[in-house]
Design an enzyme around this catalytic site. Structure first.
Site, PDB file in Angstrom:
ATOM      1  N   ASP B  22     -30.587  -0.389  13.841  1.00 13.44           N
ATOM      2  CA  ASP B  22     -29.950  -1.164  14.915  1.00 13.44           C
ATOM      3  C   ASP B  22     -28.601  -0.574  15.295  1.00 13.44           C
ATOM      4  OD1 ASP B  22     -31.903  -3.061  13.359  1.00 13.44           O
ATOM      5  OD2 ASP B  22     -31.684  -3.899  15.363  1.00 13.44           O
ATOM      6  N   HIS B  24     -27.918   0.670  18.294  1.00 16.05           N
ATOM      7  CA  HIS B  24     -27.613   0.115  19.625  1.00 16.05           C
ATOM      8  C   HIS B  24     -26.690   0.991  20.472  1.00 16.05           C
ATOM      9  CE1 HIS B  24     -29.617  -3.852  19.623  1.00 16.05           C
ATOM     10  NE2 HIS B  24     -29.607  -3.666  18.312  1.00 16.05           N
ATOM     11  N   ASP B  62     -34.177   0.074  17.456  1.00 23.11           N
ATOM     12  CA  ASP B  62     -32.994  -0.230  18.268  1.00 23.11           C
ATOM     13  C   ASP B  62     -31.921   0.861  18.120  1.00 23.11           C
ATOM     14  OD1 ASP B  62     -34.266  -2.543  19.092  1.00 23.11           O
ATOM     15  OD2 ASP B  62     -32.865  -3.943  18.163  1.00 23.11           O
ATOM     16  N   ASN B 130     -37.231  -3.561  19.471  1.00 23.73           N
ATOM     17  CA  ASN B 130     -37.547  -4.281  20.704  1.00 23.73           C
ATOM     18  C   ASN B 130     -36.644  -3.852  21.847  1.00 23.73           C
ATOM     19  OD1 ASN B 130     -35.534  -5.580  19.086  1.00 23.73           O
ATOM     20  ND2 ASN B 130     -35.527  -7.284  20.536  1.00 23.73           N
ATOM     21  N   HIS B 131     -35.478  -3.309  21.537  1.00 25.64           N
ATOM     22  CA  HIS B 131     -34.593  -2.847  22.605  1.00 25.64           C
ATOM     23  C   HIS B 131     -35.061  -1.518  23.196  1.00 25.64           C
ATOM     24  CE1 HIS B 131     -30.992  -5.532  22.735  1.00 25.64           C
ATOM     25  NE2 HIS B 131     -31.586  -5.989  21.647  1.00 25.64           N
ATOM     26  N   HIS B 247     -33.913  -5.051  12.868  1.00 29.47           N
ATOM     27  CA  HIS B 247     -33.836  -6.110  13.886  1.00 29.47           C
ATOM     28  C   HIS B 247     -32.831  -7.204  13.540  1.00 29.47           C
ATOM     29  CE1 HIS B 247     -34.932  -8.575  17.278  1.00 29.47           C
ATOM     30  NE2 HIS B 247     -35.306  -9.571  16.508  1.00 29.47           N
TER      31      HIS B 247
END
Ligand SMILES: [Mn+2]
Ligand SMILES: [Mn+2]
Ligand SMILES: [Mn+2]
Ligand SMILES: [Mn+2]
Lengths: 414, 414
Positions: B22, B24, B62, B130-131, B247
């Site tokens: 994650d 991001h 992610d 999911n991103h 996540h």
């Protein structure tokens, strides 16, 4: 330029370069029928490069059709580059200019084949076109992704809007010296103005200045679209040996000598049909350039075999025997157009090359002049009967006025 | 799992893997203040990987914040991958499973470190989150671009919506055997249903089945958001040794033993603060996993030093001495909040690590409960006085109801 093809020299003094431009990957992507035309021809081009054992490929911009190409386009392009450009085959020439001048905007200011961590077998140099030009505060274009991944060498990006300074990429293969100038696409009016203001500078190598063959890759209007909306050849310095002109899609593969400027101009044209217009009816080509020491070069056109056949014809109804006031005139006109389109489909078969990836359904454009009392019919409906034979059934027929067209041309040729 | 840290074995039987998730990249990109937080921490993570001489990095999804990351994000990510992952350092383990099973959706069904044309020094394996999940008919995600360029190994993509079949990536370092199961993010309800329908299959290696250490990387809700909107640990097979849960952004870096399932779960959490919520106040970490033959593994948490300090506090005005009906109550409330925020800014200084790229301005979140007759003030206006001290001046204060919050938590813990 020498008149005859250079013989393959065994002393390794021969530079072999493949010139290709305006590949427009992603063009027509939303139309499943033609979606892969451009990428398939890019594959053919890379295949030719490997087959002809060129030292590198030089691209003239518009590799991508869209500024933000779809993920599919980017992935498919990377697949081809990884397949054709990475490998153990040795690169037999050197880049001798300061790469931090040529690739100043990259975090990796080094040619990919000179990066010891990479394993490049087929270098590609490219400028950007107006379709894939840099945007945003970071001045990045789709080609920057390929370049950052080490797959191509992007050059010719400018940082200033007020001045253009071009340091050539200097390439050396034994005694053969090549200076590569590149200028990514910019607004024609702006570049035109910078030229008239003497703000476009071509740096020249200090040592052995006269021994370098000078090639300039440009992606601008060559054809006038208004007094300042193109770049006249006379603006370009006459120390150049060859101008490689991108952006113009019509294939003019034989170099034209500009005797006033004392340089040749080659305009390979797009490798894919992007508009159903006359300029695109010329058979598509790339060019093999061979350079020997002493600025001795030669161009061999290579016809592309994966390009979709394209046939265009004009039909002036008033020149046919169809009477405009006949009670069944509409029926007769459509019947006549059907006959002509069928002939064109037949004609397109002459353009089938046998290339494994050449699409068979042709692009057909019949321009019809309805002047003199004829009624246009519904072109999409007309096309329905050709849906299995023609790649562009919805817009086979286009209405035009022959008289106007003739005038337009006359004006352009002035 | 062994209790103490494994000693560095000189016989080459020790697998060292960095677990991170994650990341991001691109989070907050439109806000210049925090735009580079995520990418800078990704750089730190890759730096740790090189410094710790791990065999590979395992990412839990992610990597990108947006499904279509900006060109800047993609280019910056590629820059880091090219810098840290390509080079001459040898990779000392082998992939022994059939890569065409693990990378079936790629045109290059081979791990990048096993591609002889590439020169990988630091392999990365990643699933998608999911991103950055695959979209469109071609089922491509941003990670596919990195994977096609040979920069990462993307696995765990599923082709069917009706069944999940996972073939592990089998990795071998001398006698140390590691089976890596990965499942890219999918809708929680769907995966929940597939589990209850027994349609999720973990293939197992036939030879020496019991000797493989089994790691499963998953990117789903671990916390319940409704009866079928998460994946209960009890759904997962108990032959697993370690579940690497992506996540969930809260850092739970010490592996938790699930005694019913007989496996450990590690939840490294996001490496960047993506929401000013309680879960994100836990200091950010990645984990060094060391594996020895005999499914003997050990986790060492590594605190991230480039993460922006984040301080969060709750303030219930009715518990203060400020009288709600005092004529100058509004002034008093704002003054009090200013004092608290200043304390929080001071507190944030304890989180300054000295890392070259750590941003100094903290993220501050003061949740204020105005119940009991107090009037909320304008939060953006309030923040203006902290514009030079706080990274998020516009939304430092947020209104909340402590009673509701307590209820919500109680419910969640059921
Ligand atoms: Mn073009
Ligand atoms: Mn163009
Ligand atoms: Mn996340
Ligand atoms: Mn997620």
């Amino acid at each position: 330029m020498s008149d005859s093809e250079l013989s393959d020299s065994e002393d390794g003094n021969l530079f072999k370069i493949l010139l290709a431009t305006d590949i427009h990957i992603g063009q027509g992507e939303k139309d499943a029928e033609i979606a892969d035309d451009a990428i398939n021809t890019f594959e053919e081009i890379l295949h030719i490069a490997v087959e002809k054992e060129v030292d590198f490929v030089l691209l003239g911009g518009d590799l991508f059709h869209e500024n933000k190409p779809s993920r599919r386009c980017v992935v498919k392009t990377m697949e081809l580059l990884r397949r054709f450009c990475i490998g153990d085959k040795e690169v037999n020439f050197k880049m001798v200019s300061d790469p931090s001048l040529n690739f100043s905007q990259s975090k990796f200011p080094v040619a990919n084949f000179d990066d010891e961590s990479l394993n490049i077998s087929l270098p590609i140099f490219s400028i950007h076109g107006n379709h894939d030009d840099p945007t945003g505060v970071d001045n990045l274009c789709a080609l920057d992704e390929l370049s950052t991944a080490g797959l191509i060498n992007l050059f010719g990006k400018q940082t200033s809007l007020e001045e253009v300074n071009m340091s050539p990429v200097l390439l050396k293969k034994k005694n053969c010296l090549l200076a590569l100038y590149g200028l990514g696409a910019m607004r024609d009016e702006r570049l035109h103005r910078l030229f008239t203001q003497q703000k476009v500078h071509f740096m020249r190598p200090k040592e052995n200045m006269e021994e370098w063959m000078n090639v300039f890759v440009i992606h601008q209007n060559r054809v006038s679209h208004g007094p300042t909306n193109y770049i006249p050849e006379k603006f370009l310095p006459n120390f150049l040996d060859l101008v490689f002109w991108g952006h113009e899609h019509e294939c003019q593969i034989s170099p034209m000598f500009n005797s006033e400027q004392d340089f040749y101009v080659i305009q390979p044209g797009s490798s894919v049909v992007t508009q159903l217009a006359e300029g695109e009816t010329v058979d598509k080509h790339v060019a093999l350039m061979q350079v020997k020491p002493g600025r001795n070069f030669n161009i061999t056109p290579i016809p592309l075999k994966s390009t979709r056949p394209f046939i265009m014809r004009d039909l002036v109804l008033s020149e046919t025997r169809i009477e405009p006031f006949h009670p069944k005139v509409n029926e007769k006109v459509e019947k006549y157009c059907t006959k002509v389109v069928n002939e064109m489909i037949e004609e397109s078969k002459n353009k089938i090359t046998g290339h494994r990836k050449q699409p068979q359904k042709p692009l057909i454009r019949l321009r019809v002049d309805f002047s003199g009392g004829y009624d246009p019919f519904s072109f999409p409906r007309f096309g329905q009967r050709f849906v299995h034979e023609v790649a562009n059934p919805r817009d086979i027929v286009k209405s035009f006025k022959k008289a106007k067209e003739a005038k337009r041309r006359e004006k352009n040729s002035e």
